[in-house]
Design a protein around this motif. Structure first.
Motif, mmCIF file in Angstrom:
data_model
loop_
_atom_site.group_PDB
_atom_site.id
_atom_site.type_symbol
_atom_site.label_atom_id
_atom_site.label_comp_id
_atom_site.label_asym_id
_atom_site.label_seq_id
_atom_site.Cartn_x
_atom_site.Cartn_y
_atom_site.Cartn_z
ATOM 1 N N ILE A 3 60.026 59.907 7.225
ATOM 2 C CA ILE A 3 60.583 60.232 8.531
ATOM 3 C C ILE A 3 60.734 58.927 9.288
ATOM 4 C CG2 ILE A 3 60.304 61.546 10.655
ATOM 5 C CD1 ILE A 3 58.394 63.385 9.235
ATOM 6 N N ILE A 4 61.931 58.641 9.764
ATOM 7 C CA ILE A 4 62.151 57.385 10.482
ATOM 8 C C ILE A 4 62.378 57.662 11.966
ATOM 9 C CG2 ILE A 4 63.075 56.226 8.451
ATOM 10 C CD1 ILE A 4 65.881 56.516 9.653
ATOM 11 N N GLY A 5 62.146 56.648 12.774
ATOM 12 C CA GLY A 5 62.434 56.713 14.199
ATOM 13 C C GLY A 5 63.675 55.893 14.494
ATOM 14 N N CYS A 15 66.286 51.149 13.821
ATOM 15 C CA CYS A 15 65.379 52.170 13.304
ATOM 16 C C CYS A 15 64.154 51.514 12.695
ATOM 17 C CB CYS A 15 66.083 53.067 12.291
ATOM 18 S SG CYS A 15 66.733 52.216 10.840
ATOM 19 N N GLY A 16 63.109 52.319 12.549
ATOM 20 C CA GLY A 16 61.862 51.818 11.995
ATOM 21 C C GLY A 16 61.066 52.943 11.384
ATOM 22 N N ILE A 17 59.971 52.573 10.752
ATOM 23 C CA ILE A 17 59.107 53.555 10.096
ATOM 24 C C ILE A 17 57.658 53.152 10.306
ATOM 25 C CG2 ILE A 17 59.141 52.344 7.871
ATOM 26 C CD1 ILE A 17 59.165 55.154 6.547
ATOM 27 N N TRP A 18 56.785 54.171 10.382
ATOM 28 C CA TRP A 18 55.361 53.883 10.504
ATOM 29 C C TRP A 18 54.771 53.690 9.108
ATOM 30 C CZ3 TRP A 18 51.956 52.340 13.893
ATOM 31 C CH2 TRP A 18 50.597 52.419 13.566
ATOM 32 N N PRO A 20 51.011 52.142 6.940
ATOM 33 C CA PRO A 20 49.575 51.916 7.169
ATOM 34 C C PRO A 20 49.278 50.612 7.903
ATOM 35 C CG PRO A 20 49.931 52.751 4.958
ATOM 36 C CD PRO A 20 51.292 52.478 5.537
ATOM 37 N N GLU A 21 50.192 49.661 7.832
ATOM 38 C CA GLU A 21 50.006 48.383 8.526
ATOM 39 C C GLU A 21 50.589 48.397 9.930
ATOM 40 O OE1 GLU A 21 51.508 48.441 5.326
ATOM 41 O OE2 GLU A 21 49.458 48.324 4.533
ATOM 42 N N GLY A 22 51.220 49.509 10.322
ATOM 43 C CA GLY A 22 51.839 49.595 11.643
ATOM 44 C C GLY A 22 53.331 49.830 11.530
ATOM 45 N N VAL A 23 54.040 49.607 12.634
ATOM 46 C CA VAL A 23 55.487 49.824 12.641
ATOM 47 C C VAL A 23 56.192 48.749 11.846
ATOM 48 C CG1 VAL A 23 57.552 49.873 14.086
ATOM 49 C CG2 VAL A 23 55.488 51.016 14.853
ATOM 50 N N ASP A 327 60.048 42.610 22.254
ATOM 51 C CA ASP A 327 61.507 42.465 22.240
ATOM 52 C C ASP A 327 62.111 43.699 22.904
ATOM 53 O OD1 ASP A 327 64.214 42.339 21.701
ATOM 54 O OD2 ASP A 327 63.969 41.777 19.597
ATOM 55 N N PRO A 328 62.769 43.544 24.051
ATOM 56 C CA PRO A 328 63.287 44.730 24.756
ATOM 57 C C PRO A 328 64.330 45.502 23.963
ATOM 58 C CG PRO A 328 64.147 42.709 25.741
ATOM 59 C CD PRO A 328 63.083 42.303 24.770
ATOM 60 N N ASP A 329 64.978 44.837 23.008
ATOM 61 C CA ASP A 329 65.995 45.517 22.205
ATOM 62 C C ASP A 329 65.380 46.419 21.134
ATOM 63 O OD1 ASP A 329 68.501 44.624 23.278
ATOM 64 O OD2 ASP A 329 68.044 42.651 22.477
ATOM 65 N N CYS A 330 64.134 46.156 20.747
ATOM 66 C CA CYS A 330 63.529 46.891 19.628
ATOM 67 C C CYS A 330 62.384 47.805 20.046
ATOM 68 C CB CYS A 330 63.020 45.909 18.570
ATOM 69 S SG CYS A 330 64.323 44.903 17.807
ATOM 70 N N ALA A 331 61.966 47.736 21.300
ATOM 71 C CA ALA A 331 60.778 48.482 21.721
ATOM 72 C C ALA A 331 60.942 49.985 21.526
ATOM 73 C CB ALA A 331 60.454 48.158 23.183
ATOM 74 N N ILE A 332 62.122 50.516 21.840
ATOM 75 C CA ILE A 332 62.325 51.962 21.751
ATOM 76 C C ILE A 332 62.314 52.416 20.288
ATOM 77 C CG2 ILE A 332 63.987 53.824 22.159
ATOM 78 C CD1 ILE A 332 64.772 52.268 24.718
ATOM 79 N N ALA A 333 62.938 51.640 19.402
ATOM 80 C CA ALA A 333 62.909 51.990 17.977
ATOM 81 C C ALA A 333 61.483 51.974 17.461
ATOM 82 C CB ALA A 333 63.785 51.023 17.180
ATOM 83 N N MET A 334 60.681 51.030 17.935
ATOM 84 C CA MET A 334 59.284 50.958 17.518
ATOM 85 C C MET A 334 58.527 52.207 17.983
ATOM 86 S SD MET A 334 58.613 46.934 18.382
ATOM 87 C CE MET A 334 56.871 46.978 17.975
#
Length: 562
Positions: A3-5, A15-18, A20-23, A327-334
């Protein structure tokens, strides 16, 4: 299945994924974490998405489109070449590109996504976003408000307690949310915003002021000229506080323009937009019955919050420097990726209870009892009510022997119903009786995805009807959805292994369009040489030539070419 965000942005998407090491942010096919939300078609009808399409905005403006997120939830159609697309379909194309990138990066199918939406998106726009995800091949069970995602990315939920103001200004929208954290609960107290205020508007204001100074009508400019001017102003906006700010030099409507922008001019031009930005901030504070002093921290996300004038305004309003270390461009994807991890119940994450709010008042149309005149708005769910929420109101007949009650479903804040947004209607037959003796219970239920369900029950008989708002303006019927699926399925992306080379050529063509004289000749020769290398189909030679061309284009792009 992963499942990606996803942050589906006006200007850029990511987009990103969670793990075990974090986002972990997911790079696109060109290795970038940001994919410009730009879609185009080439002469063969193949799709261009992202950086390639963005580079072609000038040279192929009739076949390329951007900033279509602002049209989500409307019936507006956008022409690209000889085809017409809705904003929902164009968003689906961007999402489909992100899906392919994620599957390539992860090495497994991706069938589900958590997609972010502006907190101030109305019901129509949320439905359109969910539909875009489904057209792209995702299962979309969760939409997350962008400020909430940003708060999660900043780890505010890990604090013991506090009240925070999230300001999210991207390319096209501005969102304001006040959130409180206590005992593992993230509660949104108020949301406000402006769906037509973002970085693109600051650039437009700069362009309009320059054109006014030279008495040039915007409509008189060719699309390529206008796009060239917009790109130059975008560069100036980014460098406005820098000593490296270059003059604007361009020929428009037969006039040679030589203009030196500076910080004082920029501040004067964008002040009306800054005042617009203050209004939703003040409204959110008022709705939450809070003062600036009661806010523990102010968090900035969205690329447009990099502007010094915006940060200065916020600093003056709250008497402190805002937080902006991510990074303001990536915060929401994170944040969306973390929410996707929560949804997957990953054991590496501490569970968070998320509470959100309804950004608009939802209600129906009623008759005024004092003068028996219709056209008035009856609020049922007030704006900034914590969701999920379900509220029931009773309505009675106004005429003797009335045989039916129609419940109009509206969204907005005006006391006159025709000045609010119409979402749909539910009608139900009732037994005939004297006025006021028969009626219905109307229940509005609003869920975490911002989707509205309406139940109408006849008081005397128990007969009930139910409606989930599906056919709001801009929504698609089942037949239209299937047609859109077929249309989008027929559109093909270029092979991934050709993408980086096509991006270089598109960038070179954009520089060629914007240059004159010897520099233009130099770029033409570079592109011709690169075309010859590509024709020889020798991978090592192509790789070497591409690296050399990129180095030269980087240098040319940073020269005082405008």
């Amino acid at each position: 299945m992963a499942i990606i965000g996803i942050d589906l942005g006006t200007t850029n998407s990511s987009c990103g994924i969670w793990t075990p090491e974090g986002v972990k942010l997911i790079p696109n096919r060109l290795g970038d974490y940001l994919t410009p939300s730009v879609v185009g078609l080439d002469d063969s009808g193949n799709l261009s998405v992202g950086r390639i399409a963005k580079e072609r905005l000038i040279s192929h403006s009739d076949k390329t489109v951007a900033v279509f997120k602002r049209l989500m939830g409307t019936e507006h159609k956008i022409k690209i070449g000889n085809r017409f697309f809705s904003a929902t379909e164009l968003s689906a194309i961007v999402l489909r590109s992100l899906k392919e990138d994620a599957e390539t990066f992860l090495g497994e199918p991706v069938v589900e996504a958590v997609i972010s939406v502006p907190a101030y998106f109305n019901d129509n726009q949320r439905h359109a976003t969910k539909m875009a995800g489904e057209l792209a091949g995702f299962k979309v069970e969760r939409l997350i408000n962008e400020p909430t995602a940003a708060a999660i990315a900043y780890g505010l939920h890990e604090k013991q307690e506090g009240t925070f103001l999230i300001l999210d200004m991207g390319g096209g929208t501005f969102d304001v949310s006040i959130l409180e954290f206590f005992e593992g609960v993230m509660e949104v107290h108020a949301s406000a915003g402006d769906n037509f205020l973002g970085g693109e508007d600051f650039v437009d204001a700069m362009v309009d002021d320059l054109l006014n100074q030279y008495s040039i009508n915007r409509q008189s400019l060719a699309p390529a000229q206008l796009n060239q001017l917009l790109m130059q102003m975008e560069t100036a906006k980014r460098r406005i506080s820098s000593k490296a700010l270059n003059p604007i030099q361009i020929t428009l409507a037969g006039q040679q323009i030589d203009f030196q922008p500076d910080e004082a001019w920029f501040t004067k031009v964008v002040t009306p937009l800054l005042l617009r930005a203050k209004r939703p901030i003040e409204r959110a504070l008022n709705d939450a019955t809070m003062s600036p002093q009661s806010i523990d921290d102010v968090v900035l996300v969205g690329g447009a919050t990099r502007m010094g004038v915006f940060r200065s305004m916020i600093g003056r309003m709250f008497g402190r420097l805002p937080s902006c270390h991510l990074d303001p461009d990536c915060a929401i994807a994170m944040g969306a990726a973390i929410q996707a991890g929560l949804k997957a119940k990953d054991q590496a994450l501490n569970d968070i209870v998320l509470t959100d709010v309804c950004p608009y008042t939802l209600g129906t149309d009623v008759v005024n009892e004092s003068n028996n005149q219709g056209g008035y708005f009856l609020p049922i769910i007030e704006r900034n009510s914590v969701v999920p929420i379900s509220v029931t109101r009773r309505l009675v007949t106004v005429h003797d022997n009335q045989a039916q009650i129609s419940v109009g479903i509206y969204q907005g804040e005006n006391r006159l119903v025709n000045k609010n947004v119409f979402l749909g209607k539910v009608s139900i037959d009732i037994p005939k009786a004297p006025a006021g003796k028969e009626g219905v219970d109307v229940r509005y239920s609003y869920d975490m995805n911002g989707l509205l369900e309406v139940d109408v029950t006849v008081i005397s008989t128990g007969k009930a009807v139910n409606k989930v708002i599906e056919h709001s303006p801009g929504a698609l019927t089942a037949e239209e959805i299937e047609k859109s699926r077929q249309k989008l399925a027929a559109l093909k992306f270029h092979p991934r292994d050709q993408e980086s080379n096509r991006a270089l050529i598109a960038r070179g063509e954009r520089l060629y369009e914007s240059s004159l004289g010897e520099k233009r000749q130099q770029i033409a020769q570079l592109l011709a040489d690169f075309d010859q290398v590509l024709e020889r189909q020798n991978p090592p030679e192509i790789q070497k030539a591409a690296a050399q061309l990129e180095t030269i284009l980087n240098r040319l792009d940073n020269e005082e070419w405008f």
